[in-house]
Design a protein around this motif. Structure first.
Motif, PDB file in Angstrom:
ATOM      1  N   ARG A  77      14.740   0.006   0.901  1.00 14.91           N
ATOM      2  CA  ARG A  77      14.566   0.898  -0.235  1.00 14.91           C
ATOM      3  C   ARG A  77      14.566   0.109  -1.535  1.00 14.91           C
ATOM      4  N   ILE A  78      13.506   0.282  -2.298  1.00  8.97           N
ATOM      5  CA  ILE A  78      13.343  -0.426  -3.558  1.00  8.97           C
ATOM      6  C   ILE A  78      13.477   0.575  -4.687  1.00  8.97           C
ATOM      7  N   THR A  79      14.228   0.215  -5.714  1.00  4.36           N
ATOM      8  CA  THR A  79      14.378   1.083  -6.881  1.00  4.36           C
ATOM      9  C   THR A  79      13.187   0.896  -7.806  1.00  4.36           C
ATOM     10  N   LEU A  80      12.544   2.011  -8.160  1.00  2.00           N
ATOM     11  CA  LEU A  80      11.391   1.972  -9.061  1.00  2.00           C
ATOM     12  C   LEU A  80      11.833   2.388 -10.458  1.00  2.00           C
ATOM     13  N   ASN A  81      10.897   2.321 -11.383  1.00  2.00           N
ATOM     14  CA  ASN A  81      11.158   2.852 -12.726  1.00  2.00           C
ATOM     15  C   ASN A  81      11.351   4.361 -12.643  1.00  2.00           C
ATOM     16  N   THR A  82      12.129   4.890 -13.574  1.00  2.00           N
ATOM     17  CA  THR A  82      12.331   6.330 -13.663  1.00  2.00           C
ATOM     18  C   THR A  82      11.000   7.019 -13.962  1.00  2.00           C
ATOM     19  N   ILE A  83      10.724   8.122 -13.254  1.00  2.00           N
ATOM     20  CA  ILE A  83       9.486   8.871 -13.472  1.00  2.00           C
ATOM     21  C   ILE A  83       9.851  10.276 -13.932  1.00  2.00           C
ATOM     22  N   SER A  84       9.376  10.670 -15.097  1.00  2.00           N
ATOM     23  CA  SER A  84       9.683  11.993 -15.662  1.00  2.00           C
ATOM     24  C   SER A  84      11.189  12.256 -15.617  1.00  2.00           C
ATOM     25  N   ALA A  85      11.963  11.282 -16.025  1.00  5.48           N
ATOM     26  CA  ALA A  85      13.424  11.364 -16.092  1.00  5.48           C
ATOM     27  C   ALA A  85      14.088  11.469 -14.722  1.00  5.48           C
ATOM     28  N   MET A  86      13.319  11.254 -13.674  1.00  4.30           N
ATOM     29  CA  MET A  86      13.914  11.261 -12.333  1.00  4.30           C
ATOM     30  C   MET A  86      13.950   9.839 -11.774  1.00  4.30           C
TER      31      MET A  86
ATOM     32  N   THR B 101       0.853  -1.185   0.000  1.00  4.21           N
ATOM     33  CA  THR B 101       0.000   0.000   0.000  1.00  4.21           C
ATOM     34  C   THR B 101       0.888   1.235   0.000  1.00  4.21           C
ATOM     35  N   ILE B 102       0.641   2.122  -0.959  1.00  7.22           N
ATOM     36  CA  ILE B 102       1.450   3.334  -1.065  1.00  7.22           C
ATOM     37  C   ILE B 102       0.768   4.472  -0.322  1.00  7.22           C
ATOM     38  N   ASP B 103       1.569   5.240   0.394  1.00  7.97           N
ATOM     39  CA  ASP B 103       1.088   6.450   1.039  1.00  7.97           C
ATOM     40  C   ASP B 103       0.930   7.531  -0.036  1.00  7.97           C
ATOM     41  N   THR B 104      -0.323   7.829  -0.387  1.00  7.53           N
ATOM     42  CA  THR B 104      -0.570   8.770  -1.488  1.00  7.53           C
ATOM     43  C   THR B 104      -0.426  10.226  -1.054  1.00  7.53           C
ATOM     44  N   GLU B 105      -0.230  10.456   0.223  1.00 13.59           N
ATOM     45  CA  GLU B 105      -0.117  11.827   0.732  1.00 13.59           C
ATOM     46  C   GLU B 105       1.321  12.313   0.736  1.00 13.59           C
ATOM     47  N   LYS B 106       2.268  11.395   0.511  1.00 12.09           N
ATOM     48  CA  LYS B 106       3.646  11.755   0.788  1.00 12.09           C
ATOM     49  C   LYS B 106       4.577  11.350  -0.345  1.00 12.09           C
TER      50      LYS B 106
ATOM     51  N   LYS C 152      10.334   3.586  -0.310  1.00 11.48           N
ATOM     52  CA  LYS C 152      10.746   3.188   1.038  1.00 11.48           C
ATOM     53  C   LYS C 152       9.645   2.340   1.617  1.00 11.48           C
ATOM     54  N   LEU C 153       9.968   1.090   1.857  1.00  9.30           N
ATOM     55  CA  LEU C 153       8.940   0.123   2.225  1.00  9.30           C
ATOM     56  C   LEU C 153       9.115  -0.373   3.653  1.00  9.30           C
ATOM     57  N   LYS C 154       8.042  -0.249   4.411  1.00  8.24           N
ATOM     58  CA  LYS C 154       8.026  -0.850   5.744  1.00  8.24           C
ATOM     59  C   LYS C 154       7.387  -2.219   5.629  1.00  8.24           C
ATOM     60  N   LYS C 155       7.997  -3.207   6.252  1.00  9.07           N
ATOM     61  CA  LYS C 155       7.466  -4.569   6.149  1.00  9.07           C
ATOM     62  C   LYS C 155       6.811  -5.000   7.454  1.00  9.07           C
ATOM     63  N   GLN C 156       5.647  -5.621   7.314  1.00 13.45           N
ATOM     64  CA  GLN C 156       4.908  -6.121   8.469  1.00 13.45           C
ATOM     65  C   GLN C 156       5.729  -7.151   9.236  1.00 13.45           C
TER      66      GLN C 156
ATOM     67  N   SER D 107      15.887  12.790  -6.777  1.00 13.67           N
ATOM     68  CA  SER D 107      15.107  11.572  -6.940  1.00 13.67           C
ATOM     69  C   SER D 107      13.784  11.691  -6.198  1.00 13.67           C
ATOM     70  N   LEU D 108      12.821  10.939  -6.655  1.00 12.28           N
ATOM     71  CA  LEU D 108      11.521  10.898  -5.995  1.00 12.28           C
ATOM     72  C   LEU D 108      11.489   9.735  -5.019  1.00 12.28           C
ATOM     73  N   ILE D 109      11.052  10.016  -3.802  1.00 10.31           N
ATOM     74  CA  ILE D 109      10.932   8.966  -2.801  1.00 10.31           C
ATOM     75  C   ILE D 109       9.456   8.788  -2.447  1.00 10.31           C
ATOM     76  N   TYR D 110       8.960   7.598  -2.669  1.00 14.11           N
ATOM     77  CA  TYR D 110       7.598   7.250  -2.268  1.00 14.11           C
ATOM     78  C   TYR D 110       7.671   6.391  -1.016  1.00 14.11           C
ATOM     79  N   TYR D 111       6.553   6.336  -0.299  1.00  9.12           N
ATOM     80  CA  TYR D 111       6.511   5.584   0.952  1.00  9.12           C
ATOM     81  C   TYR D 111       5.382   4.573   0.911  1.00  9.12           C
ATOM     82  N   GLY D 112       5.655   3.388   1.410  1.00  9.41           N
ATOM     83  CA  GLY D 112       4.615   2.359   1.387  1.00  9.41           C
ATOM     84  C   GLY D 112       4.801   1.351   2.503  1.00  9.41           C
ATOM     85  N   LYS D 113       3.784   0.489   2.601  1.00  9.66           N
ATOM     86  CA  LYS D 113       3.806  -0.567   3.614  1.00  9.66           C
ATOM     87  C   LYS D 113       3.493  -1.891   2.950  1.00  9.66           C
ATOM     88  N   LEU D 114       4.152  -2.919   3.416  1.00  4.44           N
ATOM     89  CA  LEU D 114       3.868  -4.273   2.952  1.00  4.44           C
ATOM     90  C   LEU D 114       3.209  -5.028   4.095  1.00  4.44           C
ATOM     91  N   SER D 115       1.966  -5.431   3.874  1.00  5.38           N
ATOM     92  CA  SER D 115       1.245  -6.148   4.925  1.00  5.38           C
ATOM     93  C   SER D 115       0.369  -7.235   4.321  1.00  5.38           C
TER      94      SER D 115
END
Ligand SMILES: [Zn+2]
Length: 95
Positions: free
Chosen positions: A69-78, A17-22, A83-87, A33-41
């Motif tokens: 930290r997981i590397t994602l695909n490049t977004i808009s050349a960035m 689940t990705i934190d869509t606010e952050k 950043k994943l928290k695991k249950q 670089s763009l850093i997204y935040y999520g949880k694995l549960s």
């Protein structure tokens, strides 16, 4: 539920689940670089240690492990990272 962000990031794991606010814009290895935040549960089918089948809540959720930290695909050349928290789980049978 809106899966827009999961689709954008091309995440295949439905348990993430990705934190869509952050989202942060920070330098990683000298590049912005763009850093997204999520949880694995998820609910485990059995205990990884003693193998007891988790059919009556023997294996309970027990907070989250530190971010990986997981590397994602490049977004808009960035470069983009997740950043994943695991249950974490606790087993009532074997501890
Ligand atoms: Zn166990």
């Amino acid at each position: 539920m809106n899966h827009f962000i999961e689709k954008t990031l091309q995440l295949k794991d439905p348990n993430i689940t990705i934190d869509t606010e952050k989202v942060d814009e920070v330098k990683v290895n000298g590049r912005f670089s763009l850093i997204y935040y999520g949880k694995l549960s998820y609910t485990p089918k059995a205990c990884e240690c003693c193998g007891i089948i988790n059919n009556a809540f023997q294996v309970v959720k027990n907070g989250y492990r530190t971010d990986s930290r997981i590397t994602l695909n490049t977004i808009s050349a960035m470069p983009a990272y997740l950043k994943l928290k695991k249950q974490r789980f606790s087993c009532r049978e074997c501890g």
